[in-house]
Design an enzyme around this catalytic site. Structure first.
Site, PDB file in Angstrom:
ATOM      1  N   HIS A 117       1.098  -0.996  -0.410  1.00 11.84           N
ATOM      2  CA  HIS A 117       0.095  -0.132  -0.475  1.00 11.84           C
ATOM      3  C   HIS A 117       1.160   1.554  -0.282  1.00 11.84           C
ATOM      4  O   HIS A 117       0.278   2.504  -0.179  1.00 11.84           O
ATOM      5  CB  HIS A 117      -1.234  -0.084   0.987  1.00 11.84           C
ATOM      6  CG  HIS A 117      -0.500   0.469   3.276  1.00 11.84           C
ATOM      7  ND1 HIS A 117      -0.022  -0.865   3.889  1.00 11.84           N
ATOM      8  CD2 HIS A 117       0.090   1.674   3.107  1.00 11.84           C
ATOM      9  CE1 HIS A 117       0.753   0.199   4.214  1.00 11.84           C
ATOM     10  NE2 HIS A 117       0.238   1.398   4.416  1.00 11.84           N
ATOM     11  N   SER A 155       4.149   2.949   8.044  1.00 14.49           N
ATOM     12  CA  SER A 155       4.129   1.635   7.305  1.00 14.49           C
ATOM     13  C   SER A 155       5.487   1.163   5.837  1.00 14.49           C
ATOM     14  O   SER A 155       5.888   2.176   6.118  1.00 14.49           O
ATOM     15  CB  SER A 155       2.891   1.926   6.037  1.00 14.49           C
ATOM     16  OG  SER A 155       2.030   1.964   7.155  1.00 14.49           O
ATOM     17  N   ASP A 162      -0.171  -7.715   1.536  1.00 15.23           N
ATOM     18  CA  ASP A 162       0.088  -6.427   2.073  1.00 15.23           C
ATOM     19  C   ASP A 162       1.924  -6.384   1.892  1.00 15.23           C
ATOM     20  O   ASP A 162       2.517  -5.876   3.053  1.00 15.23           O
ATOM     21  CB  ASP A 162      -0.289  -5.254   2.931  1.00 15.23           C
ATOM     22  CG  ASP A 162       0.443  -4.252   3.061  1.00 15.23           C
ATOM     23  OD1 ASP A 162       0.626  -3.736   2.070  1.00 15.23           O
ATOM     24  OD2 ASP A 162       0.281  -3.326   3.993  1.00 15.23           O
TER      25      ASP A 162
END
Length: 239
Positions: free
Chosen positions: A67, A188, A104
């Protein structure tokens, strides 16, 4: 960009049977660290602004969250504990993201290889998930509070939790942290490290970042990672 899918599950799981691992001694957390303490850490950027973290696998390859790299025009800053200066900045040449929905994980190939120093080093891939109760280390430039967005690299030791604590039912993801100790927005794609090996990639967490976070399991996707690296490097050689 920080995934928030399991907040309700956390509330429900507080009623579940089984122990929740919590710190029983002082844990180093939320403190600035030198890049030498996590020389595999990179900042993934666009237009000079930090977006996500990543980990150096080789001179040409960065591992991050899928992402984090949707589109083009990314750069990687390596070799600096500051997200906005020092180190070296290299353009991203190619990206491979996992084709499975919700998986992910992504591989990034750089336009030119990094030069290894004591501030720029690769990290090997773990082959097994760490057991619940063990202590892992996560680093990044993510939010340290609602209003704080640090420029200096931060690091924290986290407990590996039982999967149910994050509402997980499959081995493709890892739950780590505890109340007040978790990755947050901006972390992230960054590394979860156990025994000096990359075991996880920061993927998501609760909206307020006060509970454990979810990490994509590197051991679970290890074969895909290695195959994706071969493919992305072969495509470059065949140009």
């Amino acid at each position: 960009m920080f995934i928030q899918s399991f907040l309700l599950l956390l509330a429900l799981n507080s009623l579940s049977a089984g122990p929740v691992i919590r710190p029983e001694e002082r844990i180093i957390g939320g403190q600035p660290i030198g890049i030498e303490e996590a020389p595999w850490q990179v900042s993934i950027q666009r237009d000079g602004k930090h977006l996500c973290g990543g980990s150096i696998y080789s001179a040409d390859i960065i591992i991050t969250a899928a992402h984090c790299v949707q589109g083009q025009g990314y750069q990687v800053r390596a070799g600096s504990a500051l997200k906005n200066s020092n180190g070296s900045v290299v353009d991203v040449a190619a990206i491979r993201t996992h084709e499975g929905l919700g998986n992910d994980i992504a591989i990034v190939r750089l336009s030119k290889p990094l030069e290894f120093t004591n501030q720029v080093q690769p990290i090997p891939l773990a082959k097994t998930n760490p057991p619940p109760g063990s202590i892992a280390f996560v680093s990044g430039w993510g939010s340290s509070s609602y209003y704080s967005h640090p420029i200096d690299l931060q690091g924290v030791n986290l407990y590996i939790q039982w999967p149910y604590y994050c509402g997980l039912t499959e081995p493709s993801r890892i739950c780590a942290g505890s109340f007040g100790r978790a990755a947050c927005k901006g972390d992230s794609g960054g590394p979860l490290v156990f025994d000096q090996q990359l075991v996880g990639v920061v993927s998501g967490g609760t909206k307020d970042c006060t509970y454990s976070s979810i990490y994509t399991s590197v051991p679970y996707f290890r074969e895909w990672i290695l195959n994706a690296i071969d493919e992305i490097m072969s495509a470059n050689r065949n140009k």
